[in-house]
Write a protein that holds these residues in place. Structure first.
Motif, PDB file in Angstrom:
ATOM      1  N   MET A   1       0.829  -1.206   0.000  1.00 33.75           N
ATOM      2  CA  MET A   1       0.000   0.000   0.000  1.00 33.75           C
ATOM      3  C   MET A   1       0.863   1.256   0.000  1.00 33.75           C
ATOM      4  N   ASN A   2       2.025   1.183   0.635  1.00 35.76           N
ATOM      5  CA  ASN A   2       2.878   2.346   0.766  1.00 35.76           C
ATOM      6  C   ASN A   2       3.421   2.841  -0.572  1.00 35.76           C
ATOM      7  N   GLY A   3       3.445   1.955  -1.555  1.00 37.46           N
ATOM      8  CA  GLY A   3       3.948   2.340  -2.868  1.00 37.46           C
ATOM      9  C   GLY A   3       2.864   2.764  -3.834  1.00 37.46           C
ATOM     10  N   LEU A   4       1.633   2.914  -3.345  1.00 37.94           N
ATOM     11  CA  LEU A   4       0.503   3.163  -4.233  1.00 37.94           C
ATOM     12  C   LEU A   4       0.018   4.605  -4.255  1.00 37.94           C
ATOM     13  N   GLU A   5       0.582   5.494  -3.424  1.00 38.46           N
ATOM     14  CA  GLU A   5       0.090   6.866  -3.338  1.00 38.46           C
ATOM     15  C   GLU A   5      -1.407   6.863  -3.038  1.00 38.46           C
ATOM     16  N   VAL A   6      -1.752   6.340  -1.861  1.00 40.59           N
ATOM     17  CA  VAL A   6      -3.150   6.229  -1.446  1.00 40.59           C
ATOM     18  C   VAL A   6      -3.772   7.620  -1.340  1.00 40.59           C
ATOM     19  N   CYS A   7      -4.925   7.815  -1.971  1.00 41.66           N
ATOM     20  CA  CYS A   7      -5.573   9.136  -2.011  1.00 41.66           C
ATOM     21  C   CYS A   7      -6.776   9.218  -1.086  1.00 41.66           C
ATOM     22  N   SER A   8      -7.676   8.233  -1.184  1.00 38.40           N
ATOM     23  CA  SER A   8      -8.904   8.314  -0.410  1.00 38.40           C
ATOM     24  C   SER A   8      -9.609   6.969  -0.362  1.00 38.40           C
ATOM     25  N   VAL A   9     -10.530   6.864   0.579  1.00 35.77           N
ATOM     26  CA  VAL A   9     -11.430   5.715   0.674  1.00 35.77           C
ATOM     27  C   VAL A   9     -12.851   6.269   0.658  1.00 35.77           C
ATOM     28  N   GLU A  10     -13.704   5.641  -0.138  1.00 35.44           N
ATOM     29  CA  GLU A  10     -15.081   6.117  -0.289  1.00 35.44           C
ATOM     30  C   GLU A  10     -16.047   4.966  -0.058  1.00 35.44           C
ATOM     31  N   ALA A  11     -17.105   5.220   0.685  1.00 26.48           N
ATOM     32  CA  ALA A  11     -18.176   4.236   0.864  1.00 26.48           C
ATOM     33  C   ALA A  11     -19.225   4.481  -0.218  1.00 26.48           C
ATOM     34  N   ASP A  12     -19.343   3.540  -1.147  1.00 31.08           N
ATOM     35  CA  ASP A  12     -20.304   3.647  -2.247  1.00 31.08           C
ATOM     36  C   ASP A  12     -21.551   2.863  -1.858  1.00 31.08           C
ATOM     37  N   VAL A  13     -22.552   3.554  -1.354  1.00 34.96           N
ATOM     38  CA  VAL A  13     -23.745   2.863  -0.854  1.00 34.96           C
ATOM     39  C   VAL A  13     -24.578   2.291  -1.988  1.00 34.96           C
ATOM     40  N   THR A  14     -24.461   2.831  -3.191  1.00 32.37           N
ATOM     41  CA  THR A  14     -25.249   2.308  -4.316  1.00 32.37           C
ATOM     42  C   THR A  14     -24.771   0.928  -4.731  1.00 32.37           C
ATOM     43  N   ARG A  15     -23.476   0.659  -4.504  1.00 33.99           N
ATOM     44  CA  ARG A  15     -22.915  -0.653  -4.859  1.00 33.99           C
ATOM     45  C   ARG A  15     -22.547  -1.468  -3.622  1.00 33.99           C
ATOM     46  N   ALA A  16     -22.850  -0.959  -2.444  1.00 34.96           N
ATOM     47  CA  ALA A  16     -22.532  -1.642  -1.176  1.00 34.96           C
ATOM     48  C   ALA A  16     -21.065  -2.055  -1.163  1.00 34.96           C
ATOM     49  N   SER A  17     -20.209  -1.085  -1.392  1.00 36.28           N
ATOM     50  CA  SER A  17     -18.780  -1.389  -1.465  1.00 36.28           C
ATOM     51  C   SER A  17     -17.953  -0.206  -0.989  1.00 36.28           C
ATOM     52  N   LEU A  18     -16.674  -0.487  -0.716  1.00 36.24           N
ATOM     53  CA  LEU A  18     -15.706   0.550  -0.394  1.00 36.24           C
ATOM     54  C   LEU A  18     -14.780   0.707  -1.581  1.00 36.24           C
ATOM     55  N   ILE A  19     -14.516   1.953  -1.979  1.00 35.21           N
ATOM     56  CA  ILE A  19     -13.678   2.236  -3.139  1.00 35.21           C
ATOM     57  C   ILE A  19     -12.373   2.864  -2.662  1.00 35.21           C
ATOM     58  N   LEU A  20     -11.266   2.255  -3.049  1.00 37.11           N
ATOM     59  CA  LEU A  20      -9.937   2.773  -2.726  1.00 37.11           C
ATOM     60  C   LEU A  20      -9.372   3.476  -3.947  1.00 37.11           C
ATOM     61  N   SER A  21      -9.015   4.755  -3.795  1.00 38.13           N
ATOM     62  CA  SER A  21      -8.415   5.523  -4.892  1.00 38.13           C
ATOM     63  C   SER A  21      -6.925   5.683  -4.638  1.00 38.13           C
ATOM     64  N   VAL A  22      -6.112   5.345  -5.648  1.00 32.86           N
ATOM     65  CA  VAL A  22      -4.663   5.471  -5.526  1.00 32.86           C
ATOM     66  C   VAL A  22      -4.106   6.111  -6.789  1.00 32.86           C
ATOM     67  N   GLY A  23      -2.893   6.645  -6.695  1.00 30.62           N
ATOM     68  CA  GLY A  23      -2.248   7.231  -7.866  1.00 30.62           C
ATOM     69  C   GLY A  23      -3.048   8.394  -8.428  1.00 30.62           C
ATOM     70  N   ILE A  24      -3.168   8.439  -9.767  1.00 32.34           N
ATOM     71  CA  ILE A  24      -3.923   9.500 -10.422  1.00 32.34           C
ATOM     72  C   ILE A  24      -5.386   9.116 -10.618  1.00 32.34           C
ATOM     73  N   SER A  25      -5.606   7.965 -11.237  1.00 29.19           N
ATOM     74  CA  SER A  25      -6.967   7.614 -11.639  1.00 29.19           C
ATOM     75  C   SER A  25      -7.287   6.142 -11.425  1.00 29.19           C
ATOM     76  N   THR A  26      -6.536   5.487 -10.566  1.00 27.72           N
ATOM     77  CA  THR A  26      -6.792   4.071 -10.299  1.00 27.72           C
ATOM     78  C   THR A  26      -7.750   3.931  -9.131  1.00 27.72           C
ATOM     79  N   ARG A  27      -8.825   3.180  -9.356  1.00 24.23           N
ATOM     80  CA  ARG A  27      -9.823   2.955  -8.311  1.00 24.23           C
ATOM     81  C   ARG A  27     -10.089   1.458  -8.201  1.00 24.23           C
ATOM     82  N   TYR A  28     -10.071   0.975  -6.966  1.00 27.06           N
ATOM     83  CA  TYR A  28     -10.291  -0.444  -6.703  1.00 27.06           C
ATOM     84  C   TYR A  28     -11.521  -0.651  -5.840  1.00 27.06           C
TER      85      TYR A  28
END
Length: 375
Positions: free
Chosen positions: A292-319
């Motif tokens: 995780m330390n090499g990913l430039e972690v940006c934010s964590v978002e709770a997406d209630v429409t998909r019942a999931s947590l979204i991890l944003s890293v780098g510029i535009s990568t979302r998991y």
């Protein structure tokens, strides 16, 4: 607490239930009761606007900067280095190279190079016509910044526009600089927001309503790589004083993670204010934190429409970082967590531990949601 469902074939669908708080963490089992005292948006201190109108190629003292006329020419360029800072200590830059909502005499959009360090001790701006936007121009200008200000070439340069990745990467690598695609350019993003209000809108060529040429990407989230799998997770919250302790321990305890200069960002929070976060536990916490330390972690978002947590890293990568069973209870908890972030001006954190009942973190990232810049 919930079991992570990173891989549906390996881990069962999680369910939320009450659990013992993690060390000083507080469970969000009653999501409707958050003692927040802040307005939805953070207050940004004036330090970001301290040097925006310095004339071209000037190196001024802080006293001189404070007395500069606010109505100074918005077409002027900036070349500033804090005289109290050791130039050798500035090893990382934040950089934006993009068009602005300003037309030149040919009716074409003007481009601008914006460079700073995270503390804004170094600030540089330069306008360019659209005919010279390439890696050669950028490479030469980076070198000239070092010559003009007497600073060494940086070890790293962070940038947040995916469309400029090829040009920036090529220029940096030819100078022996490591380019880092990352939205953790918070000083730069806030400076851009401020320059839009205090400089660009006052420029004689300003085009009101012009859309950004290079809009930020927000792609559909992808499946999480196997090396980033966790085992359990929980929505948690920590008093701001405890968050500060965790950030200060990053170097003293040599754990993975990253903090933020909240004083510079102008975010003022009472020590007792509860900051929302996500705690992730796994028996392989150290390897996970290292990845995780090499990913430039940006934010964590709770997406209630998909019942999931979204991890944003780098510029535009979302998991898709985790999923949970969609019920009224879990939806309320996720919505409360997002409301808690908003009440803290977007501030939140990610903690990685060996066990959710552990007193120590193996990794800790302080994160901040920011809107896209207006340019």
């Amino acid at each position: 607490m919930a079991t992570l469902s990173f891989n549906p074939t390996k881990i069962k669908t999680p369910s939320f239930h009450s659990h013992k708080p993690i060390s000083n963490y507080t469970s969000l089992s009653k999501p409707t009761k958050f003692p927040f005292n802040l307005p939805p948006k953070p207050h940004h201190k004036s330090r970001l606007s301290l040097f925006n109108s310095i004339s071209e190629s000037s190196v001024s003292s802080p006293i001189e900067s404070e007395t500069i006329d606010e109505e100074e020419d918005p077409t002027a360029e900036l070349c500033y280095l804090d005289p109290d800072i050791d130039p050798q200590s500035i090893s990382e830059w934040e950089l934006d190279f993009c068009s602005r909502p300003i037309l030149d005499i040919r009716g074409k959009k003007i481009w601008e190079l914006l460079v700073c360090d995270s503390s804004l001790s170094l600030q540089y701006t330069k306008y360019f016509p659209n005919t010279v936007i390439n890696s050669i121009t950028l490479k030469e200008t980076i070198a000239s910044i070092c010559d003009e200000l007497g600073v060494p070439l940086p070890d790293k340069v962070r940038f947040f526009r995916s469309q400029m990745q090829t040009i920036i990467t090529k220029a940096c690598k030819e100078l022996g600089i490591k380019p880092i695609p990352s939205k953790r350019c918070l000083s730069l993003l806030l400076w851009l927001e401020e320059r839009y209000e205090t400089v660009y809108t006052r420029h004689p060529g300003f085009q009101k309503g012009a859309k950004p040429l290079l809009a930020l990407d927000n792609p559909f989230p992808m499946e999480l790589p196997e090396n980033l799998f966790g085992e359990k997770w929980a929505f948690v919250q920590l008093p701001f004083s405890a968050v500060q302790e965790e950030v200060s321990s990053l170097e003293s305890r040599f754990i993975f993670g990253a903090g933020l200069d909240l004083d510079l960002l102008g975010i003022e929070i009472d020590d007792k204010t509860l900051i929302p976060g996500l705690a992730v536990a796994t028996s392989r916490a150290k390897p996970l934190a290292a990845w995780m330390n090499g990913l430039e972690v940006c934010s964590v978002e709770a997406d209630v429409t998909r019942a999931s947590l979204i991890l944003s890293v780098g510029i535009s990568t979302r998991y898709v970082y985790a999923t949970y069973k969609n019920t009224p209870l879990t939806t309320n908890e996720a919505e409360a967590w997002e409301a808690a972030k908003k009440a803290c001006g977007g501030l939140h954190f990610l903690a990685i531990q060996e066990d959710l009942d552990s007193d120590d973190c193996v990794g800790f990232w302080l994160l901040l949601d920011l809107p896209s810049p207006p340019v």
